[in-house]
Scaffold this motif. Structure first.
Motif, short mmCIF file in Angstrom:
data_model
loop_
_atom_site.label_atom_id
_atom_site.label_comp_id
_atom_site.label_asym_id
_atom_site.label_seq_id
_atom_site.Cartn_x
_atom_site.Cartn_y
_atom_site.Cartn_z
N SER A 1 0.85 -1.19 0.00
CA SER A 1 0.00 0.00 0.00
C SER A 1 0.88 1.24 0.00
O SER A 1 2.04 1.19 0.43
CB SER A 1 -0.91 0.01 1.23
OG SER A 1 -1.81 1.10 1.19
N HIS B 1 -5.31 -5.87 -2.22
CA HIS B 1 -5.37 -4.44 -2.50
C HIS B 1 -6.73 -3.82 -2.20
O HIS B 1 -6.88 -2.60 -2.25
CB HIS B 1 -5.02 -4.16 -3.97
CG HIS B 1 -3.57 -4.35 -4.28
ND1 HIS B 1 -3.10 -4.58 -5.56
CD2 HIS B 1 -2.49 -4.37 -3.47
CE1 HIS B 1 -1.79 -4.72 -5.52
NE2 HIS B 1 -1.40 -4.60 -4.27
N SER B 2 -7.72 -4.66 -1.92
CA SER B 2 -9.08 -4.12 -1.74
C SER B 2 -9.77 -4.57 -0.46
O SER B 2 -10.73 -3.91 -0.02
CB SER B 2 -9.96 -4.52 -2.94
OG SER B 2 -10.07 -5.93 -3.05
N ASN C 1 -4.43 1.66 -2.82
CA ASN C 1 -4.71 0.27 -2.44
C ASN C 1 -4.93 0.17 -0.93
O ASN C 1 -4.15 0.71 -0.13
CB ASN C 1 -3.63 -0.69 -2.90
CG ASN C 1 -3.60 -0.83 -4.41
OD1 ASN C 1 -4.63 -0.61 -5.07
ND2 ASN C 1 -2.46 -1.18 -4.97
N LEU D 1 -7.47 2.52 -6.39
CA LEU D 1 -7.14 1.11 -6.55
C LEU D 1 -6.42 0.86 -7.87
O LEU D 1 -6.81 1.40 -8.92
CB LEU D 1 -8.40 0.25 -6.50
CG LEU D 1 -9.20 0.29 -5.19
CD1 LEU D 1 -10.44 -0.59 -5.32
CD2 LEU D 1 -8.35 -0.15 -4.02
#
Length: 271
Positions: free
Chosen positions: A39, A79-80, A53, A72
């Motif tokens: 991130s 990442h989510s 992210n 994103l």
């Protein structure tokens, strides 16, 4: 502009909870550094931050960091999934391409679940079209083509995986963020490049190759990245099996010999 690497590891972090490979064993023994999942946070004034992210580790990564929005690069869980941990927001501003949004909405169902807790304001991201993030800060997404299996069967449109070019319009400083790449996309010269370093070798995971998982092995990206023309190149999104996580490994020395770096959690650069 300030950019802070919140997490430098790939999905699962390093060490990964169920892995006893050489690297994870070394990290647990203190011979390496623990890392959270990939991130990045970017700010033009250190008061308003934008999260690139939302990893499952987002709660410990952002702490009291004042977040304005989330952008994103893809719809992968690492990442989510952290979006669910941001559900306390009254409104969550989310920048994503149509392909990523559709995957999270119609595929994984993550966004309908999150919408039960907070209001989501989707900011559609068009490829190759600059857009303002904050005063003095612009962003532009570009496609990072992939043949990785579409896990949810919602389509393989352009924009399923993207990179971002972030520019400080006051200083002219530029940062490019590409945490996932199956091949090397066209990247214009920049001051800082944060690039996919998931695996050192394509066969690092055996028959399940780096390429099949949507990643370009470091041994194939070292040469091109070292001659790209970026002022500073750092590998991010590093898998727990990757030997560059060990300071004294031959693979780490090979990366550094090419003038490239291995990012650490908490690393901050000013542009």
């Amino acid at each position: 502009m300030w950019a802070r690497v919140l997490g430098s590891a790939a999905g699962g972090g390093s060490p990964q909870w169920n892995c006893h490979c050489r690297v994870c064993t070394a990290v647990r023994s203190g011979a390496g550094h623990s890392r959270t999942q990939s991130s990045l946070a970017v700010s033009a004034d250190r008061r308003q931050w934008f999260l690139f992210n939302a990893s499952p580790d987002v709660r410990v990564q952002v702490d009291a960091l004042p977040l304005s929005a989330v952008l994103l690069t893809d719809a992968e869980l690492d990442h989510s999934a952290g979006l669910l941990l941001l559900r306390e927001a009254d409104v969550l501003e989310l920048y994503a391409t149509a392909a990523v949004y559709r995957t999270l909405h119609d595929g994984s169902g993550l966004l309908p679940l999150l919408a039960r807790y907070c209001r989501i304001e989707w900011r559609p991201v068009d490829l190759d079209v600059p857009f303002p993030l904050a005063p003095g800060l612009t962003c532009q997404a570009f496609d990072v083509p992939t043949t990785k299996k579409d896990r949810f069967g919602v389509g393989v449109d352009a924009g399923r995986v993207v990179g971002y070019r972030i520019t400080d319009t006051n200083t002219g400083g530029t940062l490019v963020y590409v945490p996932g790449a199956q091949t090397l996309p066209a990247i214009d010269p920049c001051d800082v490049l944060l690039f996919d370093g998931s695996f050192y070798r394509d066969d690092e995971m055996g028959a399940r190759t780096a390429f099949s998982m949507g990643h370009l092995a470091i041994e194939d990206s070292l040469g091109p990245l070292s001659s790209l023309g970026a002022g500073r190149v750092l590998y991010v999104h590093i898998n727990n099996t990757n030997p560059i996580l060990l300071d004294d490994s031959p693979e780490r020395r090979a990366v550094e010999a090419c003038g490239l770096e291995v990012a650490m959690d908490g690393l901050e650069v000013e542009l």
